[in-house]
Design a protein around this motif. Structure first.
Motif, mmCIF file in Angstrom:
data_model
loop_
_atom_site.group_PDB
_atom_site.id
_atom_site.type_symbol
_atom_site.label_atom_id
_atom_site.label_comp_id
_atom_site.label_asym_id
_atom_site.label_seq_id
_atom_site.Cartn_x
_atom_site.Cartn_y
_atom_site.Cartn_z
ATOM 1 N N PHE A 122 0.818 -1.051 0.026
ATOM 2 C CA PHE A 122 0.028 -0.046 0.118
ATOM 3 C C PHE A 122 0.940 1.214 -0.079
ATOM 4 O O PHE A 122 1.839 1.405 1.044
ATOM 5 C CB PHE A 122 -0.780 0.105 1.027
ATOM 6 N N ASP A 123 0.706 1.948 -0.956
ATOM 7 C CA ASP A 123 1.330 3.381 -0.999
ATOM 8 C C ASP A 123 2.752 3.263 -0.888
ATOM 9 O O ASP A 123 3.675 3.513 -0.012
ATOM 10 C CB ASP A 123 1.064 4.453 0.357
ATOM 11 N N ILE A 158 3.463 -4.467 2.860
ATOM 12 C CA ILE A 158 2.554 -4.998 3.918
ATOM 13 C C ILE A 158 2.601 -6.520 4.025
ATOM 14 O O ILE A 158 2.593 -6.857 5.172
ATOM 15 C CB ILE A 158 1.055 -4.554 3.546
ATOM 16 N N PRO A 211 -0.013 -9.418 16.044
ATOM 17 C CA PRO A 211 -0.455 -8.096 16.576
ATOM 18 C C PRO A 211 -1.295 -7.283 15.330
ATOM 19 O O PRO A 211 -1.121 -7.504 14.290
ATOM 20 C CB PRO A 211 0.860 -7.552 16.993
ATOM 21 N N SER A 212 -1.562 -6.127 16.061
ATOM 22 C CA SER A 212 -2.491 -5.370 15.147
ATOM 23 C C SER A 212 -1.640 -4.684 14.000
ATOM 24 O O SER A 212 -0.457 -4.279 14.428
ATOM 25 C CB SER A 212 -3.116 -4.151 15.948
ATOM 26 N N GLY A 213 -2.107 -4.662 12.709
ATOM 27 C CA GLY A 213 -1.350 -3.975 11.817
ATOM 28 C C GLY A 213 -0.398 -4.955 10.997
ATOM 29 O O GLY A 213 0.285 -4.451 10.311
ATOM 30 N N CYS A 214 -0.346 -6.419 11.429
ATOM 31 C CA CYS A 214 0.700 -7.054 10.832
ATOM 32 C C CYS A 214 0.273 -7.897 9.490
ATOM 33 O O CYS A 214 0.968 -8.410 8.911
ATOM 34 C CB CYS A 214 1.099 -8.180 11.887
ATOM 35 N N GLY A 215 -1.160 -7.759 9.034
ATOM 36 C CA GLY A 215 -1.271 -8.021 7.954
ATOM 37 C C GLY A 215 -2.221 -9.138 7.511
ATOM 38 O O GLY A 215 -2.519 -9.550 6.746
ATOM 39 N N LYS A 216 -3.012 -9.350 8.835
ATOM 40 C CA LYS A 216 -3.795 -10.676 8.950
ATOM 41 C C LYS A 216 -5.176 -10.226 7.985
ATOM 42 O O LYS A 216 -5.428 -11.082 7.170
ATOM 43 C CB LYS A 216 -4.387 -10.748 10.099
ATOM 44 N N THR A 217 -5.680 -9.085 8.131
ATOM 45 C CA THR A 217 -6.823 -8.719 7.354
ATOM 46 C C THR A 217 -6.552 -8.561 5.963
ATOM 47 O O THR A 217 -7.259 -9.252 5.048
ATOM 48 C CB THR A 217 -7.579 -7.357 7.855
ATOM 49 N N THR A 218 -5.296 -8.207 5.549
ATOM 50 C CA THR A 218 -4.856 -8.099 4.248
ATOM 51 C C THR A 218 -4.891 -9.231 3.578
ATOM 52 O O THR A 218 -5.045 -9.582 2.295
ATOM 53 C CB THR A 218 -3.525 -7.191 4.052
ATOM 54 N N GLN A 243 -14.969 -8.161 9.399
ATOM 55 C CA GLN A 243 -14.346 -7.616 10.811
ATOM 56 C C GLN A 243 -15.527 -6.747 11.495
ATOM 57 O O GLN A 243 -15.706 -6.832 12.647
ATOM 58 C CB GLN A 243 -13.159 -6.878 10.511
ATOM 59 N N GLU A 256 -11.653 -11.712 12.879
ATOM 60 C CA GLU A 256 -11.913 -11.235 14.291
ATOM 61 C C GLU A 256 -13.384 -11.154 14.518
ATOM 62 O O GLU A 256 -13.997 -10.263 14.937
ATOM 63 C CB GLU A 256 -11.157 -9.858 14.584
ATOM 64 N N HIS A 259 -6.264 -11.595 17.060
ATOM 65 C CA HIS A 259 -4.857 -11.281 17.846
ATOM 66 C C HIS A 259 -4.972 -11.894 19.216
ATOM 67 O O HIS A 259 -4.124 -11.356 19.930
ATOM 68 C CB HIS A 259 -4.750 -9.617 17.507
HETATM 69 N N1 LIG Z 1 -6.308 0.468 2.139
HETATM 70 C C1 LIG Z 1 -5.055 0.643 2.777
HETATM 71 N N2 LIG Z 1 -4.286 1.725 2.422
HETATM 72 C C2 LIG Z 1 -2.972 1.820 3.062
HETATM 73 N N3 LIG Z 1 -2.681 0.931 4.017
HETATM 74 C C3 LIG Z 1 -3.418 0.068 4.362
HETATM 75 C C4 LIG Z 1 -4.680 -0.218 3.915
HETATM 76 N N4 LIG Z 1 -5.324 -1.467 4.307
HETATM 77 C C5 LIG Z 1 -4.187 -1.629 5.156
HETATM 78 N N5 LIG Z 1 -3.178 -1.107 5.312
HETATM 79 C C6 LIG Z 1 -1.987 -1.118 6.030
HETATM 80 O O1 LIG Z 1 -1.616 -2.612 6.137
HETATM 81 C C7 LIG Z 1 -1.079 -3.001 7.334
HETATM 82 C C8 LIG Z 1 -1.764 -4.397 7.470
HETATM 83 O O2 LIG Z 1 -3.171 -3.923 7.612
HETATM 84 P P1 LIG Z 1 -3.996 -5.017 8.216
HETATM 85 O O3 LIG Z 1 -5.450 -4.512 8.010
HETATM 86 O O4 LIG Z 1 -4.021 -6.256 7.316
HETATM 87 O O5 LIG Z 1 -3.711 -5.265 9.686
HETATM 88 P P2 LIG Z 1 -4.446 -6.565 10.700
HETATM 89 O O6 LIG Z 1 -3.191 -7.673 10.980
HETATM 90 O O7 LIG Z 1 -5.651 -7.044 10.072
HETATM 91 O O8 LIG Z 1 -4.531 -5.377 11.963
HETATM 92 P P3 LIG Z 1 -5.711 -5.493 12.814
HETATM 93 O O9 LIG Z 1 -5.627 -6.746 13.948
HETATM 94 O O10 LIG Z 1 -5.615 -4.192 13.559
HETATM 95 O O11 LIG Z 1 -7.073 -5.757 12.259
HETATM 96 C C9 LIG Z 1 -1.288 -1.789 8.264
HETATM 97 O O12 LIG Z 1 -0.325 -1.015 8.676
HETATM 98 C C10 LIG Z 1 -2.180 -0.678 7.573
HETATM 99 O O13 LIG Z 1 -1.950 0.435 7.885
#
Ligand SMILES: Nc1ncnc2c1ncn2[C@@H]1O[C@H](COP(=O)(O)OP(=O)(O)OP(=O)(O)O)[C@@H](O)[C@H]1O
Ligand SMILES: [Mg+2]
Lengths: 271, 348
Positions: free
Chosen positions: B16-17, B21, B40-47, B85, B162, B195
Motif C-alpha cells: 500500500f502506498d 504490507i 499483533p494489530s497491523g501485521c497484515g492479517k486482514t490483508t 471484521q 476477528e 490477535h
Molecule cells: N487500504 C489501505 N491503504 C493503506 N494502507 C493499508 C490499507 N489497508 C491496510 N493498510 C496497512 O496495512 C497494514 C496491515 O493492515 P491489516 O488490516 O492487514 O492489519 P491487521 O493485521 O488486520 O490488523 P488488525 O488486527 O488491527 O485488524 C497496516 O499497517 C495498515 O495500515
C-alpha cells in the motif's frame, strides 16, 4: 428534559411568529371577502386555473425526474472519490449557488435566446438553430439548472454513508455490478432520493421567476398566478391566498406520498 | 489423516502506498482444517484474508484454490465466503433477508431458501428472529447473522476476520465453542483471524503466527506454544522471559552471569542468542537455594495463579506460581534444563 424545553422556547416563539401566524393570515384571507365576510368562493375559483396547476406540476415533475437522473450517477461518483478531489467536485456543484438566482436565470436567457449563445454555436457547427426560449423546455432547463444542487447534496450524503464493506459483502455473496446496484445501492439511497426529490420539486412547482424569464408570457405557472394577485394588475390578495393554500395542500400531498415510499422502506427494515 | 491442500498462497506480496504490507507469504491450507492467522494489530492479517476473498490484489505471488490459479478471479466467483471484521450486514434487510441474500442471488427456489435459512437460524440459535431489523440486534446476534449469512452458501472455505472481537468475555467463550462445533459439523475449512493468542490456541488445528507482514511460524497450537521458533513467537504466545544469552557450546548457555545446562544445540561457538523461559517454568525457592537470587517486587492474583515480578541482577522476571511470596522477600531462582529455550536472535 425540562431544561431542554426551556432551551427550545426561543425557537418555538420564532416558529409561531414567522410561520404559524402568517399561515393563519393566509388561511384567513383565503376564506374571506374584502369586506371580511366568510366565503368559499375564493377557493372554488381556484378551479378555474386547473390547467395552470396541472402544467406546474407536470413541468416541476419532469424537471425533478431529469435532475434525479443526472444527479444520481454524478453523486455516486463524487461520494466514492472522497478526499481532496471529492471536495473540489462538490465545490464545483455548489459554485452556481453562490451567484444570485436572478443572474443565473438571466444567463440562461442569453444562452437560449433566438440569437443566443446556443444558436450561434449551432449555426457555427452548421446545424439549424432551435427555438427554445419562451417554451416549456426552457422553463424545465431553468428549473433543473437552478435546483440540481438540492438533489446532489442529499444524495451524496446518503451515498457517503454506504460502507464499502457492505458492497464487498454483497460481492462476497455472489452479486456483481448490476445486482449490487439494484439490491444494495438503490434501497440504501432511497432516503436521499426522497429528500432530494422533495427539495427540487417544492421550489420548482412554486417558482415564478424561472417561468417568467425563460417561459415568456405563454407559460404561466402557479407561482406567477399568485404573484399577479399581489403585485400584478389583477390585484386580489384573497384569491392569491386561496391559490397559495391549494398549492400548499398539493405539496403536502406530494410529500406525504413520497414519505410513504420511505416508510415502506423503513418497514422492511423494522418489522 | 491429512486432507488435500484446498488453498495455497504462493509468495504473496502486498503493497500500500509503496509500503510492503505482506512479504512473501507462503501457506498451505488443508481441506476441513481450522487455520488461524495470529499476530499483533497491523501485521497484515486482514490483508491476507482480503487477498484470499478477492477484495485485494496481491502485488506479486499467486493464490491457488484446489490447485487452480484464482489470483485474478473476482470475489463473486470464488467459492469462499467471508465474515467481515465489522459484520457488514445489509442495514435495509431483516435477519431472514440478510441470510437469504446469497441464495437469492444464486436463484434458489423460495422453498429451498426458506428451508436453508431456517436451518441456519437453528444452527446459530436465532430462531424467531427472522423479521427483526439488523439494528435491533445485539452485537452477538449480529455476529451470528453474519456467520449464518456466509455459511448458508455452503462455502468450501469460510474466512472470518476477528468475528468475536466485539463480544464480552463470556459470550466470546460460548461463541468459540459454537464456531468450532459448526466447523466440525459442516466440515468447512475455516481461516480465522485473531490477535487473541488464547482464542487461537483453543480453537485451531493450525496456527500461523504473523508479524510485520511475514509468517513467523506455522504449527499446531501445541508446537507453537512449546516450541516457538523465535523470541517473537515465544513472547506473543503467552508471556515469556526473554534474556540475552551466550551459547558457549552445545547444551551450555550463559545468562545473567551464570552457566546453565540446556537441551539445545547447533549454534555457533559463543553465539549471542535469546533465552526464552515461560513464566510458569521459573522456580522460586527459599533464599540461598538455586543458582540465581532475586527480590519479589510485586504480586498480583490472576485467578488460578499469582503473577510475580522478581528482580534479579537487574533483570525483572515474570513468574507464575500457585504459591505466593511476600513482596520484598529474598528468593532463590532456578530453571530446569528442559524449560530453557534457546533461539536465534531475530534479524531486524
Ligand atoms: N487500504 C489501505 N491503504 C493503506 N494502507 C493499508 C490499507 N489497508 C491496510 N493498510 C496497512 O496495512 C497494514 C496491515 O493492515 P491489516 O488490516 O492487514 O492489519 P491487521 O493485521 O488486520 O490488523 P488488525 O488486527 O488491527 O485488524 C497496516 O499497517 C495498515 O495500515
Ligand atoms: Mg484486521
Amino acid at each position: 428534559m425540562k431544561k431542554l424545553r426551556m432551551l427550545s422556547l426561543p425557537y418555538i416563539s420564532w416558529v409561531c411568529m414567522f410561520t404559524v401566524v402568517p399561515l393563519l393570515i393566509v388561511i384567513f384571507f383565503a376564506i374571506t371577502t374584502p369586506s371580511g365576510k366568510f366565503t368559499i368562493l375564493n377557493i372554488s375559483n381556484v378551479g378555474r386555473y386547473f390547467s395552470v396547476i396541472v402544467k406546474s406540476i407536470l413541468l416541476a415533475s419532469i424537471a425533478t425526474f431529469i435532475s434525479l437522473i443526472i444527479a444520481y450517477p454524478f453523486s455516486y461518483i463524487i461520494s466514492r472519490i472522497g478526499g481532496r478531489t471529492g471536495k473540489i467536485a462538490m465545490m464545483i456543484v455548489m459554485l452556481p449557488m453562490w451567484m444570485n438566482f436572478l443572474l443565473r436565470t438571466y444567463a440562461w436567457m442569453t444562452i437560449l435566446e433566438k440569437n443566443g449563445l446556443l444558436n450561434k454555436l449551432l449555426v457555427y457547427l452548421n446545424f439549424s438553430p432551435v427555438n427554445i426560449i419562451n417554451t416549456k423546455i426552457a422553463v424545465v432547463i431553468g428549473m433543473i439548472y437552478n435546483y440540481l444542487p438540492f438533489m446532489v447534496l442529499p444524495l451524496v450524503s446518503v451515498m457517503k454513508k454506504i460502507e464499502p464493506s457492505v458492497i464487498e459483502a454483497a460481492q462476497d455473496l455472489g452479486s456483481s455490478g448490476f445486482s449490487i446496484f439494484t439490491k444494495i445501492i438503490i434501497p440504501l439511497t432511497m432516503p436521499g432520493v426522497v429528500s432530494g426529490v422533495t427539495m427540487v420539486f417544492v421550489p420548482a412547482v412554486s417558482t415564478f421567476i424561472i417561468s417568467r424569464m425563460l417561459g415568456g408570457g405563454g407559460n404561466l405557472l402557479i407561482g406567477d398566478l399568485i404573484d399577479m394577485q399581489f403585485l400584478g394588475n389583477s390585484y386580489n390578495p384573497h384569491l392569491g391566498a386561496a391559490i397559495s393554500l391549494v398549492l400548499m395542500v398539493l405539496i403536502l400531498l406530494c410529500m406525504s406520498v413520497m414519505n410513504q415510499f420511505e416508510c415502506e422502506d423503513m418497514e422492511g427494515k423494522l418489522v | 489423516m491429512k486432507n488435500n491442500v484446498i488453498l495455497r498462497l504462493f509468495d504473496i506480496c502486498a503493497e500500500f502506498d509503496d509500503e510492503l504490507i505482506l512479504n512473501k507469504i507462503n501457506l498451505r491450507i488443508y481441506d476441513k482444517s481450522f487455520v488461524t492467522l495470529l499476530g499483533p494489530s497491523g501485521c497484515g492479517k486482514t490483508t491476507t484474508l482480503r487477498i484470499i476473498g478477492g477484495f485485494e490484489k496481491p502485488t506479486s505471488g499467486k493464490l491457488f484454490f484446489n490447485s487452480l490459479d484464482i489470483t485474478d478471479l473476482p470475489p463473486y466467483k470464488r467459492k469462499v465466503n467471508t465474515v467481515f471484521q465489522k459484520y457488514a450486514l445489509f442495514p435495509h434487510l431483516n435477519v431472514f433477508e440478510n441470510i437469504a441474500f446469497g441464495l437469492k442471488i444464486r436463484k434458489f427456489s423460495k422453498k429451498e431458501i426458506e428451508r436453508n435459512v431456517a436451518a441456519m437460524l437453528e444452527l446459530v440459535n436465532l430462531k424467531g428472529f427472522e423479521k427483526r431489523g439488523i439494528e435491533r440486534l445485539s452485537g452477538g446476534q449480529q455476529q451470528r447473522v453474519a456467520i449464518a449469512r456466509a455459511l448458508v452458501n455452503r462455502p468450501k472455505v469460510l474466512l472470518l476476520d476477528e468475528p468475536l472481537g466485539a463480544l464480552d468475555l463470556k459470550l466470546r467463550k460460548e461463541m468459540q465453542t459454537e464456531l468450532k462445533n459448526i466447523q466440525q459439523q459442516l466440515e468447512i475449512t475455516f481461516v480465522y483471524v485473531t490477535h487473541d493468542q488464547e482464542e487461537a490456541l483453543t480453537m485451531s488445528d493450525v496456527v500461523v503466527v504473523m508479524n510485520n507482514g511475514q509468517i513467523q511460524q506455522i504449527g499446531s497450537p501445541i508446537d507453537i506454544y512449546n516450541e516457538p521458533q523465535n523470541a517473537f513467537v515465544a513472547d506473543f504466545i503467552g508471556e515469556s522471559n526473554i534474556i540475552n544469552g551466550i551459547m558457549y557450546k552445545d547444551y551450555m548457555v550463559g545468562f545473567l552471569g551464570h552457566d546453565f545446562i540446556c537441551v539445545d544445540k547447533g549454534f555457533a561457538c559463543n553465539e549471542e542468542v535469546d533465552v526464552v523461559i515461560r513464566p510458569e517454568d521459573v522456580k522460586l525457592l527459599e533464599a540461598g537455594n538455586g543458582r540465581l537470587e532475586g527480590v519479589v517486587e510485586s504480586i498480583i492474583f490472576k485467578g488460578v495463579h499469582y503473577e510475580m515480578k522478581v528482580d534479579s541482577a537487574g533483570y525483572s522476571w515474570t513468574v507464575h506460581s500457585t504459591l505466593p511470596k511476600n513482596v520484598g522477600s529474598l528468593v532463590g531462582i532456578d530453571i530446569d534444563p528442559n524449560d530453557i529455550h534457546i533461539m536465534k536472535k531475530m534479524e531486524i
